[in-house]
Design an enzyme around this catalytic site. Structure first.
Site, PDB file in Angstrom:
ATOM      1  N   THR A   1       0.733  -1.277  -0.026  1.00 56.66           N
ATOM      2  CA  THR A   1       0.309  -0.224   0.344  1.00 56.66           C
ATOM      3  C   THR A   1       1.017   1.326  -0.099  1.00 56.66           C
ATOM      4  OG1 THR A   1       0.004  -0.236   2.370  1.00 56.66           O
ATOM      5  CG2 THR A   1      -1.871  -1.007   0.833  1.00 56.66           C
ATOM      6  N   VAL A   2       2.216   0.902   0.085  1.00 54.70           N
ATOM      7  CA  VAL A   2       3.147   2.382  -0.078  1.00 54.70           C
ATOM      8  C   VAL A   2       3.832   2.175  -0.617  1.00 54.70           C
ATOM      9  CG1 VAL A   2       3.209   2.558   2.652  1.00 54.70           C
ATOM     10  CG2 VAL A   2       4.540   1.304   1.834  1.00 54.70           C
TER      11      VAL A   2
END
Length: 81
Positions: A23-24
């Site tokens: 997600t990053v």
């Protein structure tokens, strides 16, 4: 010395991706800025993707022992150096 910076930056980016489940991804590109400065953006994104898929940067050290032969735009062959 530059290789240590590259591996370190890619390692931090891959760790962030693995811990957060990917997600990053945009932030990992910023973290790998040192690697981008040495390798360039396309090679860095490839290295991060390879390390992420393998679960760590150890695979990048293993790949250093191979030569790459391009067959086409979508296929390559690796041979031992």
């Amino acid at each position: 010395m530059a290789l240590a910076v590259v591996i370190g930056a890619i390692g931090v980016a891959v760790t962030a991706l693995l811990v957060t489940g990917g997600t990053v991804a945009p932030a990992s590109g910023v973290v790998a800025g040192g690697a981008v400065a040495v390798l360039g953006f396309p090679a860095t994104t490839s290295a991060v993707a390879i390390a992420f898929a393998a679960g760590g940067v150890g695979v990048l050290n293993k790949l250093r022992g191979y030569d790459l032969k391009k067959i086409s735009d979508t296929h390559v062959v690796l041979t031992r150096s």
